[in-house]
Write an enzyme that holds these catalytic residues in place. Structure first.
Site, mmCIF file in Angstrom:
data_model
loop_
_atom_site.group_PDB
_atom_site.id
_atom_site.type_symbol
_atom_site.label_atom_id
_atom_site.label_comp_id
_atom_site.label_asym_id
_atom_site.label_seq_id
_atom_site.Cartn_x
_atom_site.Cartn_y
_atom_site.Cartn_z
ATOM 1 N N GLY A 1 -5.891 -12.352 1.981
ATOM 2 C CA GLY A 1 -6.720 -11.652 1.002
ATOM 3 C C GLY A 1 -8.023 -11.092 1.539
ATOM 4 O O GLY A 1 -8.974 -10.930 0.780
ATOM 5 N N VAL B 1 -12.322 -2.270 11.201
ATOM 6 C CA VAL B 1 -12.804 -0.900 11.403
ATOM 7 C C VAL B 1 -12.255 0.062 10.345
ATOM 8 O O VAL B 1 -12.917 1.016 9.965
ATOM 9 C CB VAL B 1 -12.411 -0.414 12.831
ATOM 10 N N ASN C 1 -8.451 -8.038 2.407
ATOM 11 C CA ASN C 1 -8.621 -6.743 1.715
ATOM 12 C C ASN C 1 -9.076 -6.953 0.274
ATOM 13 O O ASN C 1 -9.872 -6.178 -0.243
ATOM 14 C CB ASN C 1 -7.331 -5.925 1.778
ATOM 15 N N ILE D 1 8.724 -5.270 -1.620
ATOM 16 C CA ILE D 1 8.916 -3.829 -1.838
ATOM 17 C C ILE D 1 9.299 -3.617 -3.294
ATOM 18 O O ILE D 1 10.320 -4.134 -3.769
ATOM 19 C CB ILE D 1 9.982 -3.257 -0.875
ATOM 20 N N LEU D 2 8.442 -2.877 -4.015
ATOM 21 C CA LEU D 2 8.673 -2.648 -5.448
ATOM 22 C C LEU D 2 9.806 -1.643 -5.644
ATOM 23 O O LEU D 2 9.914 -0.655 -4.910
ATOM 24 C CB LEU D 2 7.385 -2.133 -6.098
ATOM 25 N N GLU E 1 8.912 5.401 -4.772
ATOM 26 C CA GLU E 1 10.123 4.614 -4.516
ATOM 27 C C GLU E 1 10.467 4.512 -3.030
ATOM 28 O O GLU E 1 11.299 3.702 -2.640
ATOM 29 C CB GLU E 1 11.304 5.175 -5.322
ATOM 30 N N HIS F 1 -1.781 0.168 4.362
ATOM 31 C CA HIS F 1 -0.801 -0.124 5.423
ATOM 32 C C HIS F 1 -1.507 -0.049 6.778
ATOM 33 O O HIS F 1 -2.260 0.896 7.026
ATOM 34 C CB HIS F 1 0.361 0.880 5.357
ATOM 35 N N ASP G 1 6.298 2.937 1.829
ATOM 36 C CA ASP G 1 5.234 3.596 2.616
ATOM 37 C C ASP G 1 5.383 5.115 2.630
ATOM 38 O O ASP G 1 4.861 5.788 3.531
ATOM 39 C CB ASP G 1 5.175 3.049 4.063
HETATM 40 C C1 GAR Z 1 -3.196 -6.169 6.003
HETATM 41 O O1 GAR Z 1 -3.314 -5.823 7.360
HETATM 42 C C2 GAR Z 1 -2.388 -5.117 5.254
HETATM 43 O O2 GAR Z 1 -2.609 -3.819 5.694
HETATM 44 C C3 GAR Z 1 -0.980 -5.547 5.594
HETATM 45 O O3 GAR Z 1 -1.009 -6.963 5.530
HETATM 46 C C4 GAR Z 1 -2.337 -7.426 5.840
HETATM 47 C C5 GAR Z 1 -2.826 -8.299 4.715
HETATM 48 O O4 GAR Z 1 -4.044 -8.931 5.048
HETATM 49 N N1 GAR Z 1 -0.034 -4.971 4.691
HETATM 50 C C6 GAR Z 1 1.168 -4.554 5.069
HETATM 51 O O5 GAR Z 1 1.604 -4.685 6.188
HETATM 52 C C7 GAR Z 1 1.991 -3.916 3.964
HETATM 53 N N2 GAR Z 1 3.064 -3.149 4.521
HETATM 54 P P1 GAR Z 1 -4.982 -9.561 3.925
HETATM 55 O O6 GAR Z 1 -4.125 -10.503 3.071
HETATM 56 O O7 GAR Z 1 -6.011 -10.320 4.718
HETATM 57 O O8 GAR Z 1 -5.580 -8.443 3.121
#
Ligand code: GAR
Length: 204
Positions: free
Chosen positions: A14, A181, A16, A95-96, A150, A112, A153
């Site tokens: 988490g 970054v 992000n 994947i939804l 659908e 992503h 990515d």
């Molecule tokens: C992040 O790097 C995000 O971009 C990636 O998983 C990580 C989650 O980190 N998502 C994907 O790969 C989706 N295809 P977080 O839980 O610390 O935010």
């Protein structure tokens, strides 16, 4: 001021989500508020982050809803309960289906960890994306925030940021740098942009 109600869907650490919480707290996100955090993993540290910020948390487990439709219907039920306007996938490892995404056109966004269309789609998630980038030998990677449709990515790109790869990078060091970054900056920015559009559409 009217604000877009945001649901953040998570599965792991988490960071992000934390970037979004911080952006709301320091007013970088002005047009949105996090109404609920939904996790498909009861042990996700993201849930602790939500708790620490007094944000309602919901856990939807595949073990409890083994049918994909029932699993997604439960998420929809929660989104309705919290009157959610915008769904943010922040490390959500599911994947939804088209059935789900077609209910929320331009109302689901995802972060992503690569420059789409490189290293994306089914099977490319988390550390695997960075392993693939290093294995291929690209010198530049980055992050993308895009609308979700659908195609995994495959939705319209909102923002991208490039990150240089260093000779000494490991998948872990690259993941950290791409997050610091690019992801933690791009995601709040995109959320503010889309939230502002939603609020404008509501007439405020
Ligand atoms: C992040 O790097 C995000 O971009 C990636 O998983 C990580 C989650 O980190 N998502 C994907 O790969 C989706 N295809 P977080 O839980 O610390 O935010």
């Amino acid at each position: 001021m009217l604000k877009a109600k945001i649901a953040v869907l998570v599965s792991g650490g988490g960071t992000n989500l934390q970037a979004l919480i911080d952006a709301v707290n320091n007013n970088k996100i002005k047009h949105g508020e996090i109404a609920v955090v939904i996790s498909n993993n009861a042990d996700a540290f993201a849930l602790t982050r939500a708790y620490n910020s007094n944000i309602p948390r919901e856990v939807v487990l595949k073990a409890k809803f083994p049918e994909p439709e029932a699993f997604e219907n439960e998420i929809k039920r929660i989104l309705n309960e919290y009157s959610v306007d915008l769904i943010v996938l922040a490390g959500f490892m599911h994947i939804l289906s088209k059935n789900f995404t077609s209910c929320y056109p331009k109302r689901i966004i995802n972060v992503h960890p690569s420059l789409i269309p490189a290293f994306c789609g089914k099977g490319y998630y988390g550390l695997k994306v960075h392993e693939a980038a290093l294995k291929y030998g690209v010198k530049v990677t980055g992050a993308t925030v895009h609308f979700v449709n659908e195609v995994p990515d495959g939705g319209e790109i909102i923002l991208q940021k490039a990150v240089n790869i260093c000779r000494s990078d490991t998948p872990e060091s690259l993941q950290q740098r791409v997050m610091r970054v690019a992801e933690w900056k791009l995601l709040p920015k995109a959320v503010e942009m889309v939230s502002a559009d939603i609020v404008k559409g509501k007439g405020e």
